[in-house]
Design a protein around this motif. Structure first.
Motif, PDB file in Angstrom:
ATOM      1  N   ASP A  68       0.894  -1.123   0.410  1.00 34.92           N
ATOM      2  CA  ASP A  68       0.432  -0.072  -0.108  1.00 34.92           C
ATOM      3  C   ASP A  68       1.051   1.193   0.034  1.00 34.92           C
ATOM      4  OD1 ASP A  68      -2.832  -1.095   1.855  1.00 34.92           O
ATOM      5  OD2 ASP A  68      -2.210  -1.387   0.099  1.00 34.92           O
ATOM      6  N   ALA A  69       2.094   0.999   0.781  1.00 33.68           N
ATOM      7  CA  ALA A  69       2.542   2.060   0.862  1.00 33.68           C
ATOM      8  C   ALA A  69       3.787   2.582  -0.535  1.00 33.68           C
ATOM      9  CB  ALA A  69       4.143   2.422   2.191  1.00 33.68           C
ATOM     10  N   ARG A  70       3.679   1.657  -0.477  1.00 35.16           N
ATOM     11  CA  ARG A  70       4.663   1.584  -1.959  1.00 35.16           C
ATOM     12  C   ARG A  70       4.067   2.300  -3.390  1.00 35.16           C
ATOM     13  NH1 ARG A  70       5.852  -3.533  -3.399  1.00 35.16           N
ATOM     14  NH2 ARG A  70       7.200  -3.548  -1.292  1.00 35.16           N
ATOM     15  N   LEU A  71       2.712   1.642  -3.186  1.00 36.61           N
ATOM     16  CA  LEU A  71       1.575   1.967  -4.259  1.00 36.61           C
ATOM     17  C   LEU A  71       1.335   3.361  -4.254  1.00 36.61           C
ATOM     18  CD1 LEU A  71      -0.563  -0.514  -4.157  1.00 36.61           C
ATOM     19  CD2 LEU A  71       0.154  -0.538  -6.148  1.00 36.61           C
ATOM     20  N   VAL A  72       1.275   4.170  -2.619  1.00 34.22           N
ATOM     21  CA  VAL A  72       0.837   5.710  -2.432  1.00 34.22           C
ATOM     22  C   VAL A  72       1.446   6.141  -3.165  1.00 34.22           C
ATOM     23  CG1 VAL A  72       1.029   7.321  -0.771  1.00 34.22           C
ATOM     24  CG2 VAL A  72      -1.027   5.311  -0.941  1.00 34.22           C
ATOM     25  N   GLU A  73       3.326   5.756  -3.149  1.00 28.58           N
ATOM     26  CA  GLU A  73       4.434   6.949  -3.184  1.00 28.58           C
ATOM     27  C   GLU A  73       3.754   6.714  -4.844  1.00 28.58           C
ATOM     28  OE1 GLU A  73       5.711   8.053  -0.126  1.00 28.58           O
ATOM     29  OE2 GLU A  73       6.479   8.419  -1.807  1.00 28.58           O
ATOM     30  N   GLN A  74       4.013   5.482  -5.638  1.00 31.65           N
ATOM     31  CA  GLN A  74       4.101   6.141  -7.038  1.00 31.65           C
ATOM     32  C   GLN A  74       2.552   6.619  -7.080  1.00 31.65           C
ATOM     33  OE1 GLN A  74       2.952   1.672  -7.474  1.00 31.65           O
ATOM     34  NE2 GLN A  74       4.920   0.909  -6.877  1.00 31.65           N
ATOM     35  N   VAL A  75       1.141   6.750  -7.102  1.00 31.21           N
ATOM     36  CA  VAL A  75       0.335   7.538  -7.135  1.00 31.21           C
ATOM     37  C   VAL A  75       1.051   9.219  -6.470  1.00 31.21           C
ATOM     38  CG1 VAL A  75      -2.173   8.444  -6.692  1.00 31.21           C
ATOM     39  CG2 VAL A  75      -1.103   6.198  -6.652  1.00 31.21           C
ATOM     40  N   ARG A  76       1.961   9.415  -5.818  1.00 34.25           N
ATOM     41  CA  ARG A  76       2.667  10.459  -5.788  1.00 34.25           C
ATOM     42  C   ARG A  76       2.861  11.112  -6.750  1.00 34.25           C
ATOM     43  NH1 ARG A  76       3.675  10.840   0.563  1.00 34.25           N
ATOM     44  NH2 ARG A  76       1.500  10.853   1.609  1.00 34.25           N
ATOM     45  N   HIS A  77       3.975   9.919  -7.506  1.00 35.93           N
ATOM     46  CA  HIS A  77       4.720  10.372  -8.647  1.00 35.93           C
ATOM     47  C   HIS A  77       3.850  10.066  -9.554  1.00 35.93           C
ATOM     48  CE1 HIS A  77       7.730   9.616  -5.586  1.00 35.93           C
ATOM     49  NE2 HIS A  77       8.762  10.480  -6.040  1.00 35.93           N
ATOM     50  N   GLY A  78       2.631  10.398  -9.843  1.00 33.67           N
ATOM     51  CA  GLY A  78       1.722  10.368 -11.180  1.00 33.67           C
ATOM     52  C   GLY A  78       1.917   9.124 -11.701  1.00 33.67           C
ATOM     53  N   ASP A  79       2.149   8.145 -11.091  1.00 28.37           N
ATOM     54  CA  ASP A  79       1.315   7.080 -11.457  1.00 28.37           C
ATOM     55  C   ASP A  79      -0.352   6.675 -11.266  1.00 28.37           C
ATOM     56  OD1 ASP A  79       2.497   3.226 -11.026  1.00 28.37           O
ATOM     57  OD2 ASP A  79       0.548   4.323 -12.781  1.00 28.37           O
ATOM     58  N   LYS A  80      -0.356   6.806 -12.032  1.00 28.88           N
ATOM     59  CA  LYS A  80      -2.856   6.548 -12.327  1.00 28.88           C
ATOM     60  C   LYS A  80      -3.307   4.628 -11.900  1.00 28.88           C
ATOM     61  CE  LYS A  80      -3.866  10.913 -13.525  1.00 28.88           C
ATOM     62  NZ  LYS A  80      -2.751  11.853 -13.836  1.00 28.88           N
ATOM     63  N   LEU A 103      -4.115  12.408  -0.747  1.00 30.38           N
ATOM     64  CA  LEU A 103      -2.735  11.944  -0.711  1.00 30.38           C
ATOM     65  C   LEU A 103      -1.280  12.272  -0.325  1.00 30.38           C
ATOM     66  CD1 LEU A 103      -3.409   9.019  -1.199  1.00 30.38           C
ATOM     67  CD2 LEU A 103      -2.213   9.340  -3.437  1.00 30.38           C
ATOM     68  N   ASP A 104      -0.858  13.470  -1.146  1.00 31.09           N
ATOM     69  CA  ASP A 104      -0.114  14.187  -0.467  1.00 31.09           C
ATOM     70  C   ASP A 104       0.077  14.308   0.597  1.00 31.09           C
ATOM     71  OD1 ASP A 104      -0.244  16.463  -3.570  1.00 31.09           O
ATOM     72  OD2 ASP A 104       0.410  14.311  -3.209  1.00 31.09           O
ATOM     73  N   ARG A 105      -0.974  14.898   1.543  1.00 32.22           N
ATOM     74  CA  ARG A 105      -0.678  14.382   2.886  1.00 32.22           C
ATOM     75  C   ARG A 105      -0.079  13.800   3.490  1.00 32.22           C
ATOM     76  NH1 ARG A 105      -5.716  18.794   4.285  1.00 32.22           N
ATOM     77  NH2 ARG A 105      -6.114  19.760   1.993  1.00 32.22           N
ATOM     78  N   PHE A 106      -1.148  12.612   2.983  1.00 28.81           N
ATOM     79  CA  PHE A 106      -1.227  11.424   4.010  1.00 28.81           C
ATOM     80  C   PHE A 106       0.632  10.950   4.364  1.00 28.81           C
ATOM     81  CE2 PHE A 106      -2.421   7.354   5.209  1.00 28.81           C
ATOM     82  CZ  PHE A 106      -1.498   6.614   4.802  1.00 28.81           C
ATOM     83  N   ASP A 107       0.296  10.388   5.893  1.00 33.13           N
ATOM     84  CA  ASP A 107       1.948  10.243   5.911  1.00 33.13           C
ATOM     85  C   ASP A 107       1.681   8.414   5.765  1.00 33.13           C
ATOM     86  OD1 ASP A 107       2.521   9.486   9.733  1.00 33.13           O
ATOM     87  OD2 ASP A 107       3.821   9.373   7.821  1.00 33.13           O
ATOM     88  N   THR A 108       3.150   7.933   4.415  1.00 33.58           N
ATOM     89  CA  THR A 108       3.149   7.201   4.397  1.00 33.58           C
ATOM     90  C   THR A 108       3.525   5.447   5.703  1.00 33.58           C
ATOM     91  OG1 THR A 108       5.534   7.074   4.191  1.00 33.58           O
ATOM     92  CG2 THR A 108       3.186   7.229   2.138  1.00 33.58           C
ATOM     93  N   SER A 109       3.824   6.248   6.558  1.00 34.87           N
ATOM     94  CA  SER A 109       4.350   5.815   7.974  1.00 34.87           C
ATOM     95  C   SER A 109       2.677   5.156   8.568  1.00 34.87           C
ATOM     96  CB  SER A 109       4.791   6.730   9.144  1.00 34.87           C
ATOM     97  OG  SER A 109       4.044   6.712   9.678  1.00 34.87           O
ATOM     98  N   ARG A 110       1.695   5.329   8.503  1.00 32.22           N
ATOM     99  CA  ARG A 110       0.256   5.060   8.965  1.00 32.22           C
ATOM    100  C   ARG A 110       0.162   4.254   7.588  1.00 32.22           C
ATOM    101  NH1 ARG A 110      -3.338   9.667   9.423  1.00 32.22           N
ATOM    102  NH2 ARG A 110      -5.061   8.037   9.646  1.00 32.22           N
ATOM    103  N   ARG A 111      -0.835   3.152   7.765  1.00 31.06           N
ATOM    104  CA  ARG A 111      -1.803   2.509   7.207  1.00 31.06           C
ATOM    105  C   ARG A 111      -2.757   2.767   6.370  1.00 31.06           C
ATOM    106  NH1 ARG A 111      -3.631  -3.251  10.510  1.00 31.06           N
ATOM    107  NH2 ARG A 111      -4.357  -3.290   8.075  1.00 31.06           N
ATOM    108  N   PHE A 112      -2.338   2.806   5.307  1.00 29.61           N
ATOM    109  CA  PHE A 112      -3.333   3.277   4.175  1.00 29.61           C
ATOM    110  C   PHE A 112      -4.990   2.654   3.968  1.00 29.61           C
ATOM    111  CE2 PHE A 112      -4.513   5.551   0.333  1.00 29.61           C
ATOM    112  CZ  PHE A 112      -5.972   5.171  -0.227  1.00 29.61           C
ATOM    113  N   GLY A 113      -5.312   1.437   4.751  1.00 31.33           N
ATOM    114  CA  GLY A 113      -6.103   0.761   5.274  1.00 31.33           C
ATOM    115  C   GLY A 113      -7.071   1.607   6.153  1.00 31.33           C
ATOM    116  N   PRO A 114      -6.240   1.584   6.566  1.00 35.38           N
ATOM    117  CA  PRO A 114      -7.554   2.758   7.868  1.00 35.38           C
ATOM    118  C   PRO A 114      -8.117   3.604   7.770  1.00 35.38           C
ATOM    119  CG  PRO A 114      -6.428   1.083   9.455  1.00 35.38           C
ATOM    120  CD  PRO A 114      -5.920   1.383   7.660  1.00 35.38           C
ATOM    121  N   TRP A 115      -6.681   4.800   6.872  1.00 33.64           N
ATOM    122  CA  TRP A 115      -7.577   6.028   7.027  1.00 33.64           C
ATOM    123  C   TRP A 115      -8.726   6.407   5.426  1.00 33.64           C
ATOM    124  CZ3 TRP A 115      -5.027   8.974   2.318  1.00 33.64           C
ATOM    125  CH2 TRP A 115      -5.461  10.552   2.039  1.00 33.64           C
ATOM    126  N   LEU A 116      -7.748   5.278   4.690  1.00 34.33           N
ATOM    127  CA  LEU A 116      -9.800   5.140   3.348  1.00 34.33           C
ATOM    128  C   LEU A 116     -11.011   4.887   4.254  1.00 34.33           C
ATOM    129  CD1 LEU A 116     -10.368   5.546   0.628  1.00 34.33           C
ATOM    130  CD2 LEU A 116      -9.869   2.197   1.040  1.00 34.33           C
TER     131      LEU A 116
END
Lengths: 180, 206
Positions: B27-39, B82-95
């Motif tokens: 999840d964290a890796r995917l979030v980083e990819q999205v931040r770099h423009g990977d839809k 997504l830019d404000r999301f802290d990737t040290s947290r888990r994506f699922g609970p935030w979603l």
């Protein structure tokens, strides 16, 4: 109902869902062995929870199998870029407002008087008089403690009177007297 | 986890298969990819969580179409922030936190509606259930739903997340933005309330 029954029932609500720490379970079981009322309470908790859990899978029949992604893909490019573009004009306007406010404060800071000439330097405090917000000189002759030294010739060249104040009514001061 | 050898590529299908396990590191890796423009990476996140999110939202709003709309809005909102999301947290609970808040806002905005025991689409959906006689099950589901409606929303939400959706207490705490002790207390109260409502409805029916 005694306090022990009250406490046990609070724990039973967690126990039915396996949310109770193991350390408390032994005390609960010991009480339940002796208290029929609390046993009955646990049974009713389990009945209601079992009924609720039967509906756990009900949504599967009602849900659509189509993914959200195809429809979302069409909306995404506009969303993120639009977000970025929308704040830029607002940010520029905010910066412009701050700049204007700073300029206005700076201009009205000293005396609120008329515009300053280029190269203007603020005179020493002892030569300043009170002015109202339009720059008109106020009569301060009643201020007995106000004393003014006579300006020297260079003063007139550097600070032409009409640009900031008049020394009307100012009396020459005994130079031996201390300055304020 | 998918382990790649050197030179091996990872397709979106591979990622989707791995997504079943909902590995936080992917999840964290995917979030980083999205931040770099990977839809497309965001598409993986959507397919990973959409079913469970829609289910949670449906349990709250009780309308499949509305749940679908709210799920879309949730994903869009998450994408915007997504830019404000802290990737040290888990994506699922935030979603799910964003989704649950969307549902709660919608519930508070809507006008009270009369609960119908049988809505027009139920016959169509009933045919998809493999039970020999689905009517008692649907009636029971409706009974449970009506009992849940009588519980305050804050307690109902915890009950849905923990008992019906199977989130752990710590995950529910992360979703709700509360301490775990608070969630346990609310869960205890919610189960007590549901028991009380359920027993009274059963006694009235007799």
């Amino acid at each position: 109902m005694g306090w022990r029954c009250y406490w046990v029932r609070k724990q039973l609500s967690l126990d039915v869902g396996d949310d109770l720490p193991a350390s408390d379970r032994a005390a609960i079981e010991k009480h339940l062995a002796a208290c029929e009322v609390c046993r009955s309470y646990r049974e009713s908790l389990e009945r209601s929870r079992d009924a609720m859990l039967v509906t756990r899978d009900e949504f599967l029949a009602a849900s659509s199998s189509e993914s959200l992604w195809p429809a979302m893909q069409l909306r995404l490019p506009h969303t993120r870029d639009t977000m970025r573009r929308s704040w830029m004009p607002a940010g520029a306007m905010a910066a412009a407002s701050v700049a204007i406010a700073v300029l206005m404060v700076d201009r009205s800071g000293d005396s609120g008087g008329p515009p300053r000439a280029a190269g203007y330097e603020s005179p020493p405090a002892r030569f300043r008089t009170s002015t109202d917000f339009t720059g008109n000189t106020l009569d301060t002759s009643h201020r007995h403690s106000a004393r003014f030294d006579m300006p020297d010739d260079s003063w007139d060249e550097r600070f032409p009177a009409r640009t900031y104040f008049h020394l009307e009514g100012a009396q020459p001061v005994d130079e031996s007297a201390p300055e304020l | 986890m998918i382990k790649l050898d050197e030179g091996q590529s990872c397709t979106r299908a591979d990622l989707a298969d791995a997504a079943v396990a909902c590995d936080p590191s992917t999840d964290a890796r995917l979030v980083e990819q999205v931040r770099h423009g990977d839809k497309e990476a965001f598409g993986v996140l959507v397919t990973r969580y959409e079913k469970k999110l829609q289910r949670v939202l449906y349990r709250l709003v009780r309308d499949p179409e509305q749940a679908r709309d709210l799920a879309q809005e949730t994903f869009l909102k998450v994408y915007q922030h997504l830019d404000r999301f802290d990737t040290s947290r888990r994506f699922g609970p935030w979603l799910f936190q964003v989704g649950v808040n969307q549902a709660i806002d919608w519930l508070r905005r809507r006008k009270p509606t009369v609960l119908l025991s049988q809505s027009p689409g139920d016959d169509e959906h009933a045919a998809e259930i493999t039970d020999p006689d689905p009517r008692p099950r649907l009636e029971l589901a409706e009974e449970v739903h009506q009992a849940l409606e009588q519980i305050p929303l804050a307690y109902r939400t915890v009950l849905i997340l923990r008992d019906l959706e199977g989130f752990s207490c710590s995950e529910v705490a992360a979703i709700e933005g509360r301490r775990e002790a608070t969630i346990r207390w609310r869960l205890s109260r919610a189960r007590e309330m549901f028991r009380k409502v359920w027993e009274s409805r059963q006694n009235v029916g007799r």
